[in-house]
Scaffold this active site. Structure first.
Site, PDB file in Angstrom:
ATOM      1  N   SER A  84      11.348 -11.792  -5.904  1.00  0.00           N
ATOM      2  CA  SER A  84      12.591 -11.351  -6.530  1.00  0.00           C
ATOM      3  C   SER A  84      13.804 -11.870  -5.763  1.00  0.00           C
ATOM      4  CB  SER A  84      12.639  -9.818  -6.576  1.00  0.00           C
ATOM      5  OG  SER A  84      13.935  -9.355  -6.880  1.00  0.00           O
ATOM      6  N   GLY A  85      14.902 -12.114  -6.485  1.00  0.00           N
ATOM      7  CA  GLY A  85      16.146 -12.573  -5.869  1.00  0.00           C
ATOM      8  C   GLY A  85      17.013 -11.451  -5.348  1.00  0.00           C
ATOM      9  N   CYS A 113       0.834  -1.195   0.000  1.00  0.00           N
ATOM     10  CA  CYS A 113       0.000   0.000   0.000  1.00  0.00           C
ATOM     11  C   CYS A 113       0.870   1.245   0.000  1.00  0.00           C
ATOM     12  CB  CYS A 113      -0.902   0.014   1.237  1.00  0.00           C
ATOM     13  SG  CYS A 113      -1.887  -1.490   1.445  1.00  0.00           S
ATOM     14  N   GLY A 163       2.858  -3.037   3.448  1.00  0.00           N
ATOM     15  CA  GLY A 163       3.782  -4.163   3.451  1.00  0.00           C
ATOM     16  C   GLY A 163       3.099  -5.477   3.753  1.00  0.00           C
ATOM     17  N   GLU A 164       3.905  -6.430   4.205  1.00  0.00           N
ATOM     18  CA  GLU A 164       3.415  -7.759   4.545  1.00  0.00           C
ATOM     19  C   GLU A 164       4.110  -8.243   5.808  1.00  0.00           C
ATOM     20  OE1 GLU A 164       0.996  -9.021   2.961  1.00  0.00           O
ATOM     21  OE2 GLU A 164       1.029  -7.991   1.027  1.00  0.00           O
ATOM     22  N   ALA A 175      -4.777  -4.512  -2.586  1.00  0.00           N
ATOM     23  CA  ALA A 175      -5.340  -5.618  -1.819  1.00  0.00           C
ATOM     24  C   ALA A 175      -4.664  -6.928  -2.206  1.00  0.00           C
ATOM     25  CB  ALA A 175      -6.846  -5.704  -2.071  1.00  0.00           C
ATOM     26  N   ASP A 208      -3.349  -9.249   7.894  1.00  0.00           N
ATOM     27  CA  ASP A 208      -2.172  -9.069   8.740  1.00  0.00           C
ATOM     28  C   ASP A 208      -2.176  -7.691   9.387  1.00  0.00           C
ATOM     29  OD1 ASP A 208      -1.765  -7.863   6.265  1.00  0.00           O
ATOM     30  OD2 ASP A 208       0.377  -8.269   6.225  1.00  0.00           O
TER      31      ASP A 208
END
Length: 633
Positions: free
Chosen positions: A388-389, A2, A81-82, A54, A105
């Protein structure tokens, strides 16, 4: 994922109608980060604004989110974020008596502050595994708490005002407020030109970043920064085999956690060890996390028209990506798509302005930004989340600079002494010598370097007496804290500009801390770079990829690109003193560079450095014009 922003003002009622337009303008700048939903809550001295992408609990996770049903003074939150361990934390909080209204979360973080953050808000982010930046208003304490994740994966800026603070996920949110200062002074220009991530300071005067691993507490008596996490020395006692096994277990766990999503998910695949290992781990673990994502994994790669057929190797990029990408996609069984770009795509003025607007800064890296933006824009039509790495090189010691004795011994940041950016620090390039000398960029960089070295944790045990081990620990620390933040910011800005969430499993703080503490001999146990990662994932990949020498993110080799770039610079030169960038640049030096002729793309580092100087002229000129920057040099 977000975008958040807001305003605290202890002398005014921000809920009054007269402030609605300002709050809407600030929130509107975050629309690209959150295209799905928006919300603004303002009352008394606080205004919290949110734009939502979302990803988890599509219906229930709306923000700003409020906790006002437990009899205690309300808490209010905007979150970006997460939090990957939110399900475990939710179980803990439920056992403690909390009753949840959503499956998000965000509510877990909000209730965690009620349960574990009453005395010290730093207790909450210490429990979170994730990438996050959020703002919490505590009505009882009349305090705003700004929180940023440990490595700074998610951005968060703030600017103190006489009566409070402005904050936002990006500077543009703050700059949308009439109190914001658009001045860029000498300190800002030094920050802009240094190629070093400063953990707190920002180019715009008076603006700061919340440093990674910190909270900022804002009350009636001002702002104060408090650290909740740092890289520390841990006495590493595991042998090599146990270390490899533990790295693999951590990689499996962090990948599994980060596959959780209620929207389509994919991986970014370059054919190098990092992205290939991550893609293979994702394919192995997808569907085991309890989320809705199921296999096969979709993968995406960036490529340039004609790049593989006409590739020219140099001492930085030895091979094109495409053959390795396709081999991994077949080996792992992904649904793969190449996003093939043309020079006209990357030189499109609208695209270049979009990337500049996304970064808020004139980075001067040209197609490295525009191609990433176009890659993300293409895959966003098919996915909302990408893995992503990024950061594997910093964590596992992947850059060639780690393994070059001269670079390691240099008394400065290794990437400034290494192959890509090595240049005479006293050469102003295309900038006015008077400006360059007044800024004293080399002195500024040296100050940053000394300050960073002072933060490196002391080695313990036998390693404390080994000068090489100490120096390699310093090199690892410098890359993780002063180089990686620039890459994470680039990844975040280019992805969020198109409403795409990019997750970075190699930035899991448990993995970073564990590998940081391992002996350098373990990180080079097979005689080359990234030995631990190679050993931990060898069984998942074709041998050609396991043995491939690192190749950086690709850059176009089309001679037409530099021709178009030179034409843009010539157009700026034709404006003379009317060009916004004129006070900063040496017109004679630019003219001489253009008169030298167009010899096509030089893929060697020196050629790339010269091209970046031209890119910076274009970016600076556009940035000063578009952002209405007031230069104070």
């Amino acid at each position: 994922m977000c975008g958040i922003c807001g305003w605290i003002d202890f002398r005014h009622d921000l809920g009054a109608d007269e402030h609605a337009g300002t709050l809407a303008a600030m929130n509107r700048t975050m629309a690209c980060r959150g295209p799905d939903q928006e919300g603004i809550w303002a009352a008394g001295p606080v205004a919290l604004c949110h734009r939502r992408l979302a990803v988890i609990d599509i219906e229930g996770g709306r923000q700003p989110m409020h906790l006002d049903d437990d009899g205690a003074p309300p808490l209010h939150l905007v979150y970006s974020g997460e939090t990957y361990d939110f399900r475990e934390l939710r179980d803990e909080l439920t056992a403690a008596g909390h009753r949840f209204r959503t499956a998000s979360d965000t509510e877990v973080v909000l209730r965690a502050h009620r349960e574990w953050g009453r005395r010290d808000p730093r207790g909450v982010p210490r429990r979170l595994n994730g990438m996050f930046a959020y703002a919490l208003w505590d009505t009882a304490a009349e305090e705003l708490v700004l929180v940023r994740d440990r490595l700074g994966i998610k951005p968060l800026y703030y600017s103190p005002t006489p009566d409070g603070v402005l904050f936002g996920s990006e500077p543009k949110a703050i700059l949308a407020h009439p109190l914001a200062d658009r001045t860029v002074d000498g300190d800002g220009l030094r920050r802009l030109l240094s190629f070093v991530a400063d953990p707190a300071h920002v180019v715009f005067r008076g603006m700061r970043e919340v440093p990674p691993g910190h909270v900022v507490r804002v009350g009636r008596h001002g702002c104060r920064e408090e650290r909740y996490w740092r890289l520390t020395e841990t006495a590493h006692t595991d042998d090599l085999d146990s270390t490899v096994a533990h790295v693999r277990a951590l990689l499996e766990d962090t990948t599994r956690r980060q596959l959780y999503a209620d929207v389509p998910l994919c991986t970014l695949l370059s054919g190098g060890l990092d992205s290939s290992a991550l893609t293979a781990l994702a394919a192995k673990n997808i569907g085991t996390d309890g989320g809705t994502a199921t296999g096969p994994v979709r993968s995406f790669a960036v490529d340039f028209a004609g790049y593989t057929d006409h590739f020219t190797a140099d001492d930085v990029r030895g091979t094109p990506d495409a053959p390795y990408v396709h081999e991994v996609a077949r080996w792992v069984g992904t649904e793969h798509r190449d996003v093939v770009l043309r020079t006209e795509d990357m030189m499109d003025p609208a695209v270049r302005r979009a990337t500049l607007h996304a970064r808020d800064l004139p980075t001067g890296i040209g197609d490295l930004d525009t191609s990433l933006y176009l890659l993300f824009r293409a895959l966003r039509s098919e996915s909302t989340v990408a893995l992503s790495g990024e950061s594997a090189d910093e964590v596992f010691g992947g850059y060639r600079d780690f393994h070059d004795a001269g670079t390691v011994a240099a008394d400065t940041f290794p990437w400034l002494a290494g192959r890509m950016l090595n240049r005479d620090p006293h050469d102003p390039g295309l900038l006015r010598r008077s400006v360059w000398e007044s800024l004293d960029v080399p002195g500024h960089v040296d100050d940053l370097y000394r300050a960073a070295l002072a933060e490196v944790p002391e080695l313990t045990g036998p390693a404390a007496d080994d000068p090489h081990e100490r120096r390699m620990r310093e090199i690892c620390f410098l890359y993780l804290t002063r180089f990686l933040p620039n890459l994470l910011d680039r990844k975040d800005r280019m992805s969020m500009a198109v409403g795409l969430e990019v997750r970075v499993p190699f930035c899991d703080h448990r993995l970073v801390s564990y590998v940081f503490g391992t002996p350098w001999a373990f990180k080079t146990s097979d005689g080359r770079e990234k030995s631990l990662l190679r050993a931990a994932t060898r069984d998942l990949l074709p041998d050609s990829v396991v043995q491939r020498v690192k190749s950086p993110y690709p850059s176009t080799q089309d001679a037409g690109y530099e021709k178009a770039l030179r034409e843009q610079v010539a157009g700026i030169l034709d404006e003379g003193d009317d060009a916004p960038v004129a006070p900063l640049v040496d017109r004679a030096a630019i003219s001489a560079r253009l008169d030298a002729g167009d010899s096509g793309i030089d893929p060697a580092p020196a050629g790339m450095a010269r091209r970046m100087e031209l890119e910076r002229i274009v970016d600076l000129d556009t940035w000063i014009r578009d952002y209405d920057v007031a230069l104070s040099v």
